[in-house]
Design an enzyme around this catalytic site. Structure first.
Site, PDB file in Angstrom:
ATOM      1  N   TRP A 100       0.824  -1.211   0.000  1.00  0.00           N
ATOM      2  CA  TRP A 100       0.000   0.000   0.000  1.00  0.00           C
ATOM      3  C   TRP A 100       0.851   1.250   0.000  1.00  0.00           C
ATOM      4  CZ3 TRP A 100      -4.136  -1.465  -2.001  1.00  0.00           C
ATOM      5  CH2 TRP A 100      -4.765  -2.662  -1.625  1.00  0.00           C
ATOM      6  N   ASP A 167      -1.908   6.558   6.327  1.00  0.00           N
ATOM      7  CA  ASP A 167      -2.921   5.620   5.849  1.00  0.00           C
ATOM      8  C   ASP A 167      -3.186   4.648   6.994  1.00  0.00           C
ATOM      9  OD1 ASP A 167      -4.406   3.602   4.713  1.00  0.00           O
ATOM     10  OD2 ASP A 167      -2.977   3.128   3.116  1.00  0.00           O
ATOM     11  N   LYS A 191     -12.160  -2.112   6.408  1.00  0.00           N
ATOM     12  CA  LYS A 191     -11.273  -2.924   7.232  1.00  0.00           C
ATOM     13  C   LYS A 191     -11.689  -2.900   8.701  1.00  0.00           C
ATOM     14  CE  LYS A 191      -8.590  -3.687   3.613  1.00  0.00           C
ATOM     15  NZ  LYS A 191      -7.719  -2.629   3.132  1.00  0.00           N
TER      16      LYS A 191
END
Ligand SMILES: *Cc1c(COP(=O)(O)O)cnc(C)c1O
Length: 355
Positions: A100, A167, A191
């Site tokens: 990511w 993030d 998530k």
């Protein structure tokens, strides 16, 4: 009976949230209309949006500190680009801790110079780099608090005078942090907060307005802030379910309460991975994630037996990411401790069977 759901995302949500969400699909607010068929400008939905935004700020302990929350679309992946569009004038620092972060770096490079201050790519992202230096002439420092795929988690964050962007897609609302250290936090809902389709952005307003480029309206945080997160039609259902999950968390005692349970779950599983000779972890012990535990069998010939035992125990979603292999147990906020106990029981039964 509901399965024990270790899915990495989209993933488990509290059962009472799913119940309330399903009721709202049929009859929202006792108005004899579905949540899905009313205007997002109607009072009942405007209340949902306001409530979701203020709960996020409240749970993170950011009330009265100059922060606002937005619920936007495009996933965390859109934020890779959007944060750079709004904050990257010339140069930004990135910590590369996994897939990511790598993707965030790729987008930022479209808009300016990227200094990779640290990277664990050389060892397959199995640890969090430490002791790196953040140059003082960058517009911001960007990091990924939890690496969903590899199973590492930043346990501390650097001290720096430059704005910090994080993030937090896979560990937001899971542990206590001084969230006011960050100027911009983003997290895809799917998530730890809600269904796929919306992304939470928490932003300190005074970091905006410092770049020279023209920003397209849909990518401009200021535009979304000025319209109270309703510049265009918001993702009404994912935002409603996120609001319910945040209410659930608040009623439970907020982040301090869930952090305790998350620590118990992680300790239970990692203790077994370390004790049981049939299993081994993938990543550096001190960097192990409390959300996503990655591990593998030490003896691949037991794969079929282990996996049929998992199915029999009602365990879902334990397969590792396709780029890592092995197993990944995602233990998000809504996963009960009992589910981890069931997994540990299966690991112990396998050991008894094998010896
Ligand atoms: C899942 C995930 C993403 C990507 O989220 P999308 O909503 O699919 O764009 C980004 N960062 C992290 C840490 C993730 O876990």
């Amino acid at each position: 009976m509901k399965k024990h759901n270790f899915s990495a995302g989209p993933c488990i949500l509290p059962q009472e949230v799913l119940q309330k969400a399903s009721e709202a699909v049929l009859n929202f607010n006792n108005d004899n209309l579905s949540l899905l068929e009313i205007s997002h400008r109607s009072k009942p939905f405007v209340n949902v949006m306001e409530n979701a935004r203020s709960l996020a700020i409240e749970l993170l302990g950011l009330e009265g500190k100059g922060y606002k929350a937005l619920f936007l679309q495009g996933g965390a992946s859109m934020q890779f680009l959007m944060c750079a569009y709004n904050l990257l004038d010339k140069k930004a620092a990135y910590l590369n801790t996994g897939t990511w972060s790598d993707k965030a770096i790729k987008e930022a490079k479209l808009l300016g110079e990227v200094v990779e201050v640290g990277s664990s790519k050389d060892q397959g992202f199995t640890y969090i780099p430490k002791g790196y230096e953040i140059p003082s002439d960058v517009n911001y420092f960007h990091c990924t608090s939890n690496n969903t795929i590899f199973g590492t988690q930043m346990k501390s964050f650097p001290e720096t005078d430059v704005p910090m962007i994080c993030d937090m897609s896979s560990d937001i609302f899971s542990r206590q942090l001084d969230f006011s250290k960050f100027d911009l936090i983003y997290a895809g809902a799917q998530k730890n907060m809600g269904p796929a389709g919306t992304t939470l952005i928490v932003i300190k307003e005074d970091v905006l307005g410092k770049v020279n480029r023209a920003i397209p309206s849909m990518l401009d945080y200021k535009v979304h802030l000025s319209k109270d997160s309703m510049f265009n039609t918001p993702a009404v259902f994912p935002i409603y379910v996120s609001m319910l999950t945040l209410e659930w968390l608040k009623n439970l005692g907020g982040i301090p309460a869930i952090e305790k349970i998350n620590e118990q779950k992680a300790a239970l599983l990692y203790t077994e991975i370390d004790r049981n000779p049939l299993f081994k972890g993938f990543v550096a012990t001190e960097d192990r994630s409390n959300m996503n535990a990655t591990f593998a069998l030490t003896n691949e010939s037991l794969k079929e037996t282990f996996e049929s035992m998992l199915t029999e125990a009602g365990i879902n979603g334990l397969n590792g990411h396709r780029s890592v292999g092995g197993y990944r147990a995602s233990m998000y906020n809504a996963l009960p401790l009992e589910s981890v106990q069931v997994l540990v029981n299966v690991m112990q039964s396998l050991e008894k069977k094998a010896y």
